[in-house]
Scaffold this active site. Structure first.
Site, PDB file in Angstrom:
ATOM      1  N   HIS A 270      10.293  36.961  33.668  1.00  0.00           N
ATOM      2  CA  HIS A 270      10.089  38.231  34.376  1.00  0.00           C
ATOM      3  C   HIS A 270      11.225  38.465  35.380  1.00  0.00           C
ATOM      4  O   HIS A 270      11.877  39.504  35.371  1.00  0.00           O
ATOM      5  CB  HIS A 270       8.730  38.184  35.089  1.00  0.00           C
ATOM      6  CG  HIS A 270       8.404  39.422  35.866  1.00  0.00           C
ATOM      7  ND1 HIS A 270       7.604  40.419  35.366  1.00  0.00           N
ATOM      8  CD2 HIS A 270       8.771  39.832  37.108  1.00  0.00           C
ATOM      9  CE1 HIS A 270       7.501  41.391  36.262  1.00  0.00           C
ATOM     10  NE2 HIS A 270       8.194  41.054  37.343  1.00  0.00           N
ATOM     11  N   GLU A 271      11.465  37.471  36.224  1.00  0.00           N
ATOM     12  CA  GLU A 271      12.504  37.633  37.248  1.00  0.00           C
ATOM     13  C   GLU A 271      13.889  37.720  36.589  1.00  0.00           C
ATOM     14  O   GLU A 271      14.766  38.432  37.080  1.00  0.00           O
ATOM     15  CB  GLU A 271      12.462  36.502  38.278  1.00  0.00           C
ATOM     16  CG  GLU A 271      11.139  36.385  39.067  1.00  0.00           C
ATOM     17  CD  GLU A 271      10.652  37.680  39.720  1.00  0.00           C
ATOM     18  OE1 GLU A 271      11.482  38.561  40.008  1.00  0.00           O
ATOM     19  OE2 GLU A 271       9.428  37.811  39.942  1.00  0.00           O
ATOM     20  N   HIS A 274      14.490  41.255  35.724  1.00  0.00           N
ATOM     21  CA  HIS A 274      14.984  41.981  36.898  1.00  0.00           C
ATOM     22  C   HIS A 274      16.462  41.630  37.133  1.00  0.00           C
ATOM     23  O   HIS A 274      17.288  42.492  37.428  1.00  0.00           O
ATOM     24  CB  HIS A 274      14.201  41.575  38.149  1.00  0.00           C
ATOM     25  CG  HIS A 274      12.835  42.200  38.277  1.00  0.00           C
ATOM     26  ND1 HIS A 274      12.649  43.551  38.274  1.00  0.00           N
ATOM     27  CD2 HIS A 274      11.598  41.651  38.452  1.00  0.00           C
ATOM     28  CE1 HIS A 274      11.331  43.819  38.435  1.00  0.00           C
ATOM     29  NE2 HIS A 274      10.686  42.674  38.541  1.00  0.00           N
ATOM     30  N   GLU A 300      10.864  47.426  36.986  1.00  0.00           N
ATOM     31  CA  GLU A 300       9.729  46.701  36.413  1.00  0.00           C
ATOM     32  C   GLU A 300       9.721  46.819  34.888  1.00  0.00           C
ATOM     33  O   GLU A 300       9.258  45.922  34.197  1.00  0.00           O
ATOM     34  CB  GLU A 300       8.435  47.236  37.032  1.00  0.00           C
ATOM     35  CG  GLU A 300       7.247  46.304  36.943  1.00  0.00           C
ATOM     36  CD  GLU A 300       7.407  44.989  37.700  1.00  0.00           C
ATOM     37  OE1 GLU A 300       8.354  44.830  38.500  1.00  0.00           O
ATOM     38  OE2 GLU A 300       6.573  44.097  37.461  1.00  0.00           O
TER      39      GLU A 300
HETATM   40 ZN    ZN Z   1       8.597  42.503  38.836  1.00  0.00          ZN
END
Ligand code: ZN
Length: 506
Positions: A270-271, A274, A300
């Site tokens: 997830h990170e 980003h 997101e």
């Molecule tokens: Zn996030």
């Protein structure tokens, strides 16, 4: 000699860049605070950060920026349509207006109140006692209403002014329409999964996963999908985040639990999603809006796309599972890929948003939006939040929180004054799925590529279609440009239905 528009524009970009540089200094200190700073450094660090924030605010609101903007807006640079310059001017104007419209008294009061409100929230959550937080929630709501008035809203809906801080150009009416459509399909899908009686073996994920092996495996996956460790790092933090310091330096954080595989692994993907957005920004525009991420929802969309659409796909694990079995022999050597894949895609109504699965997560967000909007309009009194929360939660997820710490006290956002932030999470999920479908149309069978370990085509596509534009287009325009359609929950629902039909027979 009066300056030319070209000179004025160069001066303005220089000012914008200085503000960005000051912010990035704060980001380094903030990252260190969350990762390596010893507890004793807290007070000194808060002095450093507040000094920098003060200088940054002064620079961001300097009359010079106002003068340059006024000059340029009247010049050909400002009146042309859809050029990089006009987009930068539009966005610098937006930031400048937001920063200068709030009276100093309100800014100081918000900062003081939210700092105390967060402390009250920590105790209230620990003691499961909403009454300790209630007076602070009332104050925050009052101050956020004042904020909305100061910023202004053409729509007649004060919440729009707050939402606009995180999602420029998106209104409560836009969100309501999208969320209503999502809710009408998602609630029955989740109920059908619950009623299917099928349950994956979740125990697989709580076996022993040694931390050193988790770190190595997560990093190799982040690298495989395209996060550059030449220009980034992964460290440990209690609340995982990604912080792009600037060109060439992007920091990811995660946390490890040796008996919970998904936390660190999917958290890192997830990170990294980003982070790949930050790494994909056009560095020649560093310091100006064109060199910054578009919005929270678009940010997101990138993290969720890599975490869920790639990282929780069957094809990804066709590729990665043998390496996972080698990395975690005790946990996985005798477990089939089918069982593992089922476990990482378990759908189970639960109370805590940050622990929710890919499907139920969105219901947690719809609920928060349904509460914060009437809170700001005055149709819902803060004292009534717990009752309304539990009632809606039961309606959406079929279970009722037994105390407020697993209900309305679980998130830090409201105590920190972040009202209008929650919707961006689900908007991000929708954007991510819609981008993924468009990428698939352009690039062919993405799942076949993942199964062959090829992630570069998707990453380059995202770089080209999304990252390099920075803030040139607002989120809804960007989605329309990239996918040819207005934003809709349909791609997200198609993805969820296809996945769960195979797993749960629903
Ligand atoms: Zn996030």
């Amino acid at each position: 000699m009066p300056r030319t528009p070209v000179q004025a524009y160069a001066l303005l970009l220089d000012e914008s860049r200085q503000v960005a540089l000051l912010e990035s200094c704060g980001a380094v200190l903030g990252w260190d605070e969350q990762t390596y700073m010893p507890p004793g450094g807290a007070e000194h660090r808060s002095n450093q950060l507040s000094l920098l924030a003060g200088i940054g605010h002064e620079r961001a609101t300097s009359p010079l920026i106002g003068e340059l903007l006024a000059e340029l807006e009247a010049s050909p640079l400002g009146t042309e349509n859809d050029t990089p310059e006009s987009a930068n001017l539009r966005e610098i104007r937006r930031d400048y207006d937001r920063a200068t419209k709030l009276p100093k008294r309100l800014v100081e009061e918000l900062s003081k109140t939210t700092s105390l409100a967060q402390q009250a929230w920590v105790s209230a959550r620990k003691l499961r006692d909403f009454s300790l937080f209630l007076p602070w929630l009332e104050q925050v709501v009052t101050l956020k209403r004042e904020t909305a008035q100061a910023i202004g809203f053409g729509s007649g809906v004060p919440y729009d002014a707050l939402l606009d801080e995180f999602e420029p150009g998106v209104t409560a009416a836009d969100v309501t329409k999208l969320f209503d459509a999502l809710r009408s399909e998602l609630v029955p899908l989740i109920a059908a999964i619950r009623e299917s009686g099928k349950r994956p073996n979740h125990e697989i994920l709580t076996r022993l996963y040694p931390i050193a092996a988790q770190r190595e495996f997560s990093m190799s996956a982040a690298q495989a999908i395209g996060f550059s460790f030449e220009e980034g790092r992964l460290d440990i933090a209690h609340h995982p985040f990604c912080s792009g310091f600037g060109p060439g330096d992007c920091r990811l954080t995660t946390r490890y639990d040796e008996h919970h595989f998904p936390g660190a692994f999917f958290g890192t993907l997830h990170e990294a999603g980003h982070g790949m957005y930050e790494q994909g920004l056009d560095r020649t525009h560093y310091g100006s809006p064109l060199g910054r991420a578009c919005s929270l929802a678009i940010h997101e969309s990138q993290s969720r796309l890599w975490e869920n659409l790639v990282g929780r796909s069957r094809s990804f694990w066709n590729r990665m599972y043998p390496a996972a079995q080698t990395a975690f022999p005790e946990a996985l050597a005798r477990t089939s890929l089918d069982d593992f894949y089922g476990a990482i895609n378990d759908v189970q109504p639960s109370y805590i948003r940050v622990e929710a699965d890919e499907a139920t997560y969105n219901l947690h967000i719809l609920l928060r939006f349904d509460i914060e909007r009437p809170l700001i309009s005055g149709d819902l009194a803060p004292a009534d939040v717990p009752g309304v929360w539990n009632e809606m939660f039961t309606k959406y997820l079929g279970i009722t929180p037994t105390h407020d710490s697993e209900g309305c006290l679980q998130d830090i956002h409201w105590s920190a004054g972040l009202v209008g932030y929650f919707p961006t999470y689900s908007l991000g999920n929708m954007c991510g799925s819609q981008f993924f479908e468009a990428a698939q149309r352009d690039l062919g069978d993405l799942n076949a590529q993942f199964a062959a370990g090829e992630f570069q085509p998707l990453k380059s596509w995202l770089n080209e279609k999304i990252h390099r534009h920075g803030r040139r287009y607002h989120a809804l325009d960007l989605v329309q440009r990239v996918t040819g359609e207005p934003l809709s929950p349909a791609p997200l629902m198609r993805h969820l239905k296809a996945k769960y039909a195979a797993l749960y027979g629903v």
